[in-house]
Write a protein that holds these residues in place. Sequence first.
Motif, short mmCIF file in Angstrom:
data_model
loop_
_atom_site.label_atom_id
_atom_site.label_comp_id
_atom_site.label_asym_id
_atom_site.label_seq_id
_atom_site.Cartn_x
_atom_site.Cartn_y
_atom_site.Cartn_z
N PRO A 1 0.68 -1.12 -0.05
CA PRO A 1 0.02 -0.03 -0.13
C PRO A 1 1.03 1.06 -0.07
O PRO A 1 1.91 1.50 0.78
CB PRO A 1 -0.81 -0.30 1.27
N CYS A 2 0.58 2.28 -0.79
CA CYS A 2 1.31 3.52 -0.96
C CYS A 2 0.54 4.80 -0.38
O CYS A 2 -0.63 4.61 -0.80
CB CYS A 2 1.91 3.71 -2.47
N LEU A 3 1.13 5.66 0.13
CA LEU A 3 0.58 6.86 0.32
C LEU A 3 0.80 7.77 -0.70
O LEU A 3 2.01 8.28 -0.81
CB LEU A 3 0.89 7.48 1.68
N PHE A 4 -0.08 8.22 -1.54
CA PHE A 4 0.58 9.07 -2.88
C PHE A 4 -0.61 10.12 -3.12
O PHE A 4 -1.78 10.16 -2.71
CB PHE A 4 0.50 8.22 -3.98
N LEU A 5 -0.11 11.25 -3.81
CA LEU A 5 -1.12 12.23 -4.18
C LEU A 5 -0.89 12.56 -5.75
O LEU A 5 0.05 12.64 -6.07
CB LEU A 5 -0.70 13.41 -3.22
N GLY A 6 -2.15 12.88 -6.22
CA GLY A 6 -2.09 13.23 -7.83
C GLY A 6 -3.00 14.49 -7.90
O GLY A 6 -3.04 15.08 -6.94
N GLU A 7 -3.39 14.49 -8.91
CA GLU A 7 -4.53 15.62 -9.37
C GLU A 7 -5.90 15.45 -9.01
O GLU A 7 -6.11 14.15 -8.79
CB GLU A 7 -4.14 15.95 -10.81
N ARG A 8 -6.58 16.48 -8.94
CA ARG A 8 -8.07 16.16 -8.77
C ARG A 8 -8.22 15.37 -7.63
O ARG A 8 -8.58 14.17 -7.78
CB ARG A 8 -8.72 15.57 -10.05
N LEU A 9 -8.31 15.74 -6.44
CA LEU A 9 -8.56 14.97 -5.10
C LEU A 9 -7.41 14.01 -4.94
O LEU A 9 -7.66 13.12 -4.06
CB LEU A 9 -9.90 14.37 -5.09
N GLY A 10 -6.42 14.03 -5.55
CA GLY A 10 -5.28 12.97 -5.54
C GLY A 10 -5.34 11.81 -6.05
O GLY A 10 -4.54 11.03 -6.16
N LEU A 11 -6.54 11.61 -7.03
CA LEU A 11 -6.77 10.24 -7.51
C LEU A 11 -6.20 10.25 -8.92
O LEU A 11 -5.91 8.91 -9.48
CB LEU A 11 -8.29 10.06 -7.46
N ILE A 12 -6.00 11.27 -9.47
CA ILE A 12 -5.41 11.40 -10.90
C ILE A 12 -4.13 11.50 -11.25
O ILE A 12 -3.77 12.62 -10.64
CB ILE A 12 -6.27 12.26 -12.00
N PRO A 13 -3.42 10.70 -11.78
CA PRO A 13 -1.91 10.80 -12.20
C PRO A 13 -1.67 12.46 -12.52
O PRO A 13 -2.56 12.87 -13.47
CB PRO A 13 -1.34 9.73 -12.85
N TYR A 14 -0.95 13.03 -12.41
CA TYR A 14 -0.20 14.37 -13.14
C TYR A 14 0.08 14.02 -14.70
O TYR A 14 0.53 12.80 -14.83
CB TYR A 14 1.09 14.75 -12.37
N ARG A 15 -0.14 14.86 -15.40
CA ARG A 15 -0.02 14.77 -16.75
C ARG A 15 1.41 15.16 -17.07
O ARG A 15 1.91 16.37 -17.03
CB ARG A 15 -0.70 15.84 -17.49
N ARG A 16 2.19 13.90 -17.16
CA ARG A 16 3.69 14.20 -17.40
C ARG A 16 4.16 13.21 -18.90
O ARG A 16 3.40 12.21 -18.83
CB ARG A 16 4.65 13.74 -16.31
N PRO A 17 4.93 13.67 -19.45
CA PRO A 17 5.22 12.73 -20.62
C PRO A 17 5.79 11.50 -20.13
O PRO A 17 6.81 11.33 -19.13
CB PRO A 17 6.39 13.39 -21.39
N VAL A 18 5.41 10.33 -20.62
CA VAL A 18 5.91 9.11 -20.49
C VAL A 18 6.49 8.31 -21.34
O VAL A 18 5.80 8.10 -22.43
CB VAL A 18 4.91 7.98 -19.58
N THR A 19 7.69 7.99 -21.66
CA THR A 19 8.32 7.30 -22.66
C THR A 19 8.94 5.98 -22.35
O THR A 19 9.95 5.80 -21.46
CB THR A 19 9.52 8.32 -23.32
N THR A 20 8.70 4.84 -22.99
CA THR A 20 8.92 3.72 -22.74
C THR A 20 9.92 3.07 -23.61
O THR A 20 9.73 3.00 -24.79
CB THR A 20 7.71 2.42 -22.56
N VAL A 21 11.40 2.81 -23.28
CA VAL A 21 12.20 2.72 -24.35
C VAL A 21 12.65 1.29 -24.29
O VAL A 21 12.96 0.73 -23.16
CB VAL A 21 13.50 3.50 -24.08
N VAL A 22 12.46 0.66 -25.39
CA VAL A 22 12.91 -0.95 -25.35
C VAL A 22 14.29 -1.14 -25.94
O VAL A 22 14.69 -0.63 -27.17
CB VAL A 22 11.72 -1.59 -26.40
N GLY A 23 15.18 -1.69 -25.23
CA GLY A 23 16.49 -1.89 -25.78
C GLY A 23 16.85 -2.96 -26.56
O GLY A 23 16.21 -3.61 -27.12
N SER A 24 18.03 -3.07 -26.72
CA SER A 24 18.61 -4.24 -27.49
C SER A 24 18.71 -5.70 -26.87
O SER A 24 18.80 -5.62 -25.43
CB SER A 24 20.11 -3.86 -28.06
N PRO A 25 18.35 -6.71 -27.64
CA PRO A 25 18.20 -7.98 -26.90
C PRO A 25 19.66 -8.59 -26.42
O PRO A 25 20.58 -8.17 -27.29
CB PRO A 25 17.60 -9.04 -27.94
#
Length: 311
Positions: free
Chosen positions: A240-264
């Motif tokens: 269990p985590c104690l966390f805070l986001g947007e809109r009553l703390g339930l929504i994650p902040y709007r931040r760019p998320v980039t998933t990079v897949v490396g070489s095998p």
Amino acid sequence: MPTYSFCYRSSAGVACIILMVYLMFTSLWPLPTLYFVWLVMDWQTPVRGGRGTTFVRRWRVWSLFRDYFPVKLVKTAELNPNKNYILGSHPHGIMCVGAFACFSTTSCGFPQLFPGLHSTLVILAGLFKIPLFREYLMGADLLPVSKPSLAHLLSQRGKGNAVVIVVGGAAESLASSPGVNTVVMKQRKGFVRTALEFGADLVPVYTFGENELFQQVIFTEGSVGRTLQDLFKKIMGFAPCLFLGERLGLIPYRRPVTTVVGSPISVPKTITPTQEEVDHYHKLYMEALTDLFHEHKVSCGLSESHELQII
């Protein structure tokens, strides 16, 4: 005040349990009764590859989910569809937004970037014991991160399988915080052993921005709060985590998320790998993950001085 929650999916699971219990005490009680009978008969389906359906992955809502942050999938090398792979996804963050969007939905273009490969995100096995909720999970082609499940995926589905494991798990979620790039994997070697047993190549994956989506209260080691979190994780399998986001703390902040897949990393098939072999490929994997982080950190919004901490 920070918002207290296990995670959104766990909350949905609790809602499913409450619904089934409620129906048992209404005139609709035959429905949950029949479902539970069928559930017993269907109990092993998750570890045998699930339903084999992907219709949930194509829902329009996932495109809206992707665009909210937005989430982007980056390919750095070709992955041969005639081989099987284990993709190690880092970091866990609070919600695994990058791993879910990129590997459990089609919204980020995985089928187009890696033609011939089918990605399967494997998650906490206990979630598949929750009535109704397990049907949604299998509809999204999510499967348990258990040895029988991994064995089925890597030996019974032919080639072209990309099994995605969030290596750091619940322990890593407790280290999630903006500006922090910490991954838990020094002692996480089970995925390497599995790769050797089935001859599946290892692929490091790093999601930049995953830790920026929530503010989290980080309890220090030895504190009452951290002790309770560790105890809950040991019993339930997630923390269990104690966390805070947007809109009553339930929504994650709007931040760019980039998933990079490396070489095998090429891994030979060794039915009974030695500890030395496991340690060798584990070291190669950590080095490849570190190189991937440093190669892409600046283009993904971090400064040159940012370091990756492996614990």
